[in-house]
Structure formats: C-alpha cells, structure tokens
Design an enzyme around this catalytic site. Sequence first.
Site, PDB file in Angstrom:
ATOM      1  N   CYS A 187       0.811  -1.220   0.000  1.00  0.00           N
ATOM      2  CA  CYS A 187       0.000   0.000   0.000  1.00  0.00           C
ATOM      3  C   CYS A 187       0.842   1.267   0.000  1.00  0.00           C
ATOM      4  CB  CYS A 187      -0.967   0.012   1.178  1.00  0.00           C
ATOM      5  SG  CYS A 187      -0.187  -0.218   2.794  1.00  0.00           S
TER       6      CYS A 187
ATOM      7  N   HIS B  56      -1.727   7.347   3.247  1.00  0.00           N
ATOM      8  CA  HIS B  56      -0.278   7.241   3.393  1.00  0.00           C
ATOM      9  C   HIS B  56       0.377   8.400   2.640  1.00  0.00           C
ATOM     10  CE1 HIS B  56      -0.855   3.523   5.333  1.00  0.00           C
ATOM     11  NE2 HIS B  56      -0.338   2.685   4.460  1.00  0.00           N
TER      12      HIS B  56
END
Length: 360
Positions: free
Chosen positions: A158, A252
């Site tokens: 990810c 993120h």
Amino acid sequence: MKKFKVGIVGATGMVGQRFMTLLAEHPWFDVVVLAASARSAGKPYAEVIGNKWCMDCELPEKYKNMVIMDATGDIDKITSMVDFVFCAVNMKKDEIKALEEEYAKHECPVVSNNSAHRFTPDVPMVVPELNADHIKIIPEQRKRLGTKRGFIAVKSNCSLQSYVPALFPLHKDFGVKDVLVCTYQAISGAGKTFDTWPEMIDNVIPYIGGEEEKSEKEPLKLWGKIEGDHIEHATKPNFTAQCIRVPVSNGHLGAVFVNFEKKPTQEQMIDIWNNFKGRAQELELPSAPKHFLNYFTEPDRPQINSERMLENGMAVSIGRLREDTQYQYKFVCLSHNTLRGAAGGAVLLAELLAAEGYMD
C-alpha cells in the site's frame, strides 16, 4: 462486459470489508461468496461481524444474510460458484501461498491483496497504470501450475502507491537514479482503528515490521520486465526507505528525495504528472481515476483530509516539488491506503484482467 461472479476470501477483515463496499454495486463484478475462517463459517455475515464493521458506511444490505463459507475447507464448493476470487486473508505467509495456489489449481483466478506471492517470479505484481504488461506472464504461470484458467495476480504494498506512481513516468525520459523516501502511514494499514488501537492516539511509532524492505524491493519488480518464464527485477533505481506509523485513520503520505540520470526541469516533471495516462485510463476501467496523478501548487498541499478521497480515493496527489541541497529534487505525495493502496487497487487490477481476457 459480462457480469462475473466473485468471491471475497477474508471477508471479515478490514480489507475484506473494503472489498465489500467497493463491489456492492460494481458494474462488472457480482459478489456471490463471502469466505473467512472456519470459526465464522455457517453463520450470516451480519451476525459474525457484529460491531466489528469498521467502514464509514453502513454494511450493504445484500451481505447481511449471506452465509459465510470456510475459506480453506470449502474450496471445492467456492470455486464451483465463482469466476474468480479476491483474497485478503490474515494468515501466515506460507499458509497464504498454499491457499492461493490451491484456489488457482481449482481453475479459479486469484486477485490478491496479500504479500505472500509478490516475489513469486511468475506472479505479476501490478499497478494497472504503470506495468499492465506484466500480466502477460500469466500463461507461463499457468504452465507451472498445470492450469487452464487458474492463476494468481497481486497488487503491490500500500505505501508504494503514494510515491512509485509519481516516479515511474519520469524514468523513461530522465532515468530515475536514487530515491530516498520516508512514508507516514495510517493506522488502517495495520487493520486498526482508533477504537481498537488507542495507543496510537497522540503517538508516532517509527517502525512498521517488514515495511521498509517492501518499500525498497517491490518497486524493482514493478520496474522489471518479463524474460522467458519469469519477471526479471530491475537493478535501478536505488531505493532507501523509512516507514513511520502516524495517528491518521486513512492515507499514506510519502516524502521523496530523488536524483535523475538526466535532470528534468520542474515544469517538465509537473507536465508529465498532470498529463500521465496508463492502461487503466486507456481502457476506461470502471474504477480508474480520470486523472491518476494530480499536482497541487499550494505550499501546504496535499493534505490527508482534503486529498485522500480524490477520484473516489483512487488518485495520487503530489505537491511541494522543489530543489534540494543533497538530492536534485524533493516532493511529497499522498494516496488512500485502503482504496488505491489495497482493495481499490485490487479491484482495478481485476478489471484490467477482465478487460484483457484473462478471466474468460
């Protein structure tokens, strides 16, 4: 496009739940099977999930009374009911590898969110906008597995979804040479919420197990090329990473420092980012963002709250491009880790595989 019958293996976890929300009204994929551990099998999903549903929307009605199947014990039955499965199980890596191969050998394609097969040489690890051509290794994988339809395809880690998409399209003309990246990663990347992980409130943890190794090695497979019966990893760019857990629910962010073989101008970089289209956009896949890479000129953008849901959480946001004293350039970039970075990226990969005929 025909409607494909789909199973979600690992449906009770956070990524499994995200799959369910994304597929509830998907135009190509119809979820007909939810599978989880043996202790959940035989019970309606709503009963099993109880107050553990952690999405920011209600549990879709279609799933509430769907009886959970045993992900390992019911493989014969599951594979007879579906055209392919998404896999997001929480098991030991060797167990995941064996499970996914078992589904594939039952002639059931597997689109995996797990890391277990990311470095299997003939398993494509794909970001559809960047290295869609890697799916062409699937016939070689089928030879090894002895299958006609079955195969495994995976998405990358990810955290890579924030910074690698920003670097990848610059490589062709300018040759990305050295990359230093610090990632600041949301708690949902660990399958947690603030309710289940109160220790993260007002806290930062400068360690995420295994994450730095993935962040340094996985890009080289994305940058690689098919040679015979395997994907040969690239030897450059050189990556070094630090990965930090921060008190954010989703999203993120990466702080990137980069050197090029041939230094571009800032204007050239921004122009490439804003105009970049990959195979997912060419095919107009249902989950593909119209504008994959988006550059923000404001000095305080991108931000988690304002940019993580850009294009339904499937776009990448970039900002603060400037020259550096040690590297040629530095910038920041952001992606939604459970959408673009996890379930959404896997759904987009499945759409690519379907559009290119690998699910037939």
